[in-house]
Design a protein around this motif. Structure first.
Motif, mmCIF file in Angstrom:
data_model
loop_
_atom_site.group_PDB
_atom_site.id
_atom_site.type_symbol
_atom_site.label_atom_id
_atom_site.label_comp_id
_atom_site.label_asym_id
_atom_site.label_seq_id
_atom_site.Cartn_x
_atom_site.Cartn_y
_atom_site.Cartn_z
ATOM 1 N N TRP A 267 0.841 -1.192 0.000
ATOM 2 C CA TRP A 267 0.000 0.000 0.000
ATOM 3 C C TRP A 267 0.878 1.245 0.000
ATOM 4 N N ASP A 268 0.292 2.313 -0.494
ATOM 5 C CA ASP A 268 1.005 3.585 -0.572
ATOM 6 C C ASP A 268 -0.004 4.680 -0.240
ATOM 7 N N ALA A 269 0.254 5.437 0.792
ATOM 8 C CA ALA A 269 -0.653 6.505 1.211
ATOM 9 C C ALA A 269 0.113 7.824 1.237
ATOM 10 N N LYS A 270 -0.464 8.870 0.646
ATOM 11 C CA LYS A 270 0.213 10.169 0.621
ATOM 12 C C LYS A 270 -0.782 11.301 0.409
ATOM 13 N N GLN A 271 -0.379 12.476 0.860
ATOM 14 C CA GLN A 271 -1.167 13.694 0.684
ATOM 15 C C GLN A 271 -0.806 14.304 -0.655
ATOM 16 N N LEU A 272 -1.771 14.396 -1.571
ATOM 17 C CA LEU A 272 -1.509 14.966 -2.887
ATOM 18 C C LEU A 272 -1.683 16.475 -2.903
ATOM 19 N N SER A 273 -2.610 16.972 -2.098
ATOM 20 C CA SER A 273 -2.847 18.416 -1.985
ATOM 21 C C SER A 273 -3.595 18.656 -0.681
ATOM 22 N N ASP A 274 -3.965 19.896 -0.431
ATOM 23 C CA ASP A 274 -4.697 20.194 0.802
ATOM 24 C C ASP A 274 -6.038 19.476 0.843
ATOM 25 N N ASN A 275 -6.579 19.175 -0.336
ATOM 26 C CA ASN A 275 -7.927 18.598 -0.399
ATOM 27 C C ASN A 275 -7.961 17.141 -0.865
ATOM 28 N N ILE A 276 -6.807 16.586 -1.204
ATOM 29 C CA ILE A 276 -6.797 15.213 -1.728
ATOM 30 C C ILE A 276 -5.760 14.363 -1.005
ATOM 31 N N TYR A 277 -6.230 13.289 -0.400
ATOM 32 C CA TYR A 277 -5.377 12.288 0.232
ATOM 33 C C TYR A 277 -5.570 10.984 -0.537
#
Length: 327
Positions: A267-277
């Protein structure tokens, strides 16, 4: 197995059925019975028309289960007997039962597998020794059909084929075991001490196998060319997503379908922007040209609510994003 192989198996069984006195004068009945029974467990393929989650969750599931393995032959017998009452229905049923059983049986030997033990167990049986399409098996059945069509006795043709296939499967198990041992020798002693899972699966090429190793700290993915193993990817494992988040993700039909089906993934989890995880689950069985083609992905808003999700086979990042936001 693939549809083509199931069809040629059905034709081969039809040749054998012609030696049954109750079927010998009814080629159409025999062919309909055996080809239909060799294909009917895959009738769940129609779920592709609904969505990938429904297809992945159900393909080779209940239609390959014990109750349906017994039900399909009865339905085929009733249908065939309705239009051909001169044939003993018991013989139609016996041949139909053989066709359905062989379909389900051969499917357990590839890496996709089946839920053949339902309702006693929902576990996917994936023996991973035969590719979904094996050219050698397909050609062998086709050769048998040609020889039979030219007048050779079906028993003389197909009994040796069954014997050859038996030893072919044994050889594939031996190969898989040897490759698994070789894989473990290549993993570092530190990772080997924290081994989680080893996956070895065939490709369409006889000497080429897909390999994946999961440890507490790293995932290794590569291929075996004979006994020579090359790891194309080694990734440090992330911590598992927060359990509260996982509880939410597991309710999503796309993520749920992936987690229920995939036997080895990271699995890979990351914050792409202020509104997208983003949370992405990657099946380690399907690495090709530096791209993992089978994934499940979810985008969540700042409140951790799922806004978009998708699961399926996609062969580029651009197409994955396109499919994700099309749903």
């Amino acid at each position: 197995m693939d549809t083509g192989t199931h069809i040629v198996m059905g034709i081969g069984l039809t040749a054998l059925a012609m030696h049954d006195p109750s079927m010998s004068g009814h080629f159409g009945v025999a062919a309909t019975t055996l080809i239909a029974s060799s294909l009917v467990p895959d009738s769940d393929t129609v779920l592709k028309l609904k969505n990938n989650a429904a297809y992945i969750s159900n393909h080779r599931g209940i239609t390959h289960s014990i109750p349906f393995t017994l039900l399909w032959p009865i339905l085929i017998t009733l249908l065939v007997f309705t239009f051909s009452k001169g044939v003993n229905p018991m013989h139609i049923w016996l041949w139909a039962q053989l066709g359905v059983f062989l379909h389900v049986f051969v499917d357990i030997f590839n890496s996709y597998g089946t839920q053949a033990l339902r309702p006693f167990s929902n576990k996917w049986i994936q023996l991973s020794v035969i590719n979904t399409f094996d050219p050698y098996i397909f050609i062998l059945w086709c050769l048998g059909i040609v020889l039979w069509a030219f007048g050779l006795n079906a028993y003389v043709v197909f009994i040796p084929i069954f014997i050859i296939l038996f030893f072919y499967y044994v050889v594939r198990f031996i190969f898989r075991s040897a490759i698994k041992k070789q894989v473990l020798r290549m993993v570092s002693s530190q990772d080997k001490a924290h081994l989680v899972k080893v996956f070895v699966a065939p490709t369409i090429k006889f000497m080429e196998w897909r390999v994946a190793v999961q440890t507490a700290t790293h995932d290794y993915v590569g291929k075996s060319y004979g006994r020579n193993i090359v790891f194309a990817d080694k990734v440090k494992r992330q911590e598992f997503p927060d359990e509260a988040l996982m509880t939410s993700l597991r309710k999503d039909p796309n993520i749920k379908a992936f987690l229920n089906f995939s036997s080895i993934y990271r699995w890979d989890a990351k914050q792409l922007s202020d509104n997208i995880y983003e949370v992405r689950f990657i099946d380690l069985r399907y690495l090709k040209n530096d791209h993992y083609s089978f994934v499940a992905i979810a985008h969540l808003d700042k409140d951790m609510h799922i806004t978009h999700s998708y699961t399926g086979w996609v062969f580029s990042e651009q197409k994955l994003m396109k499919k994700l936001y099309a749903h």
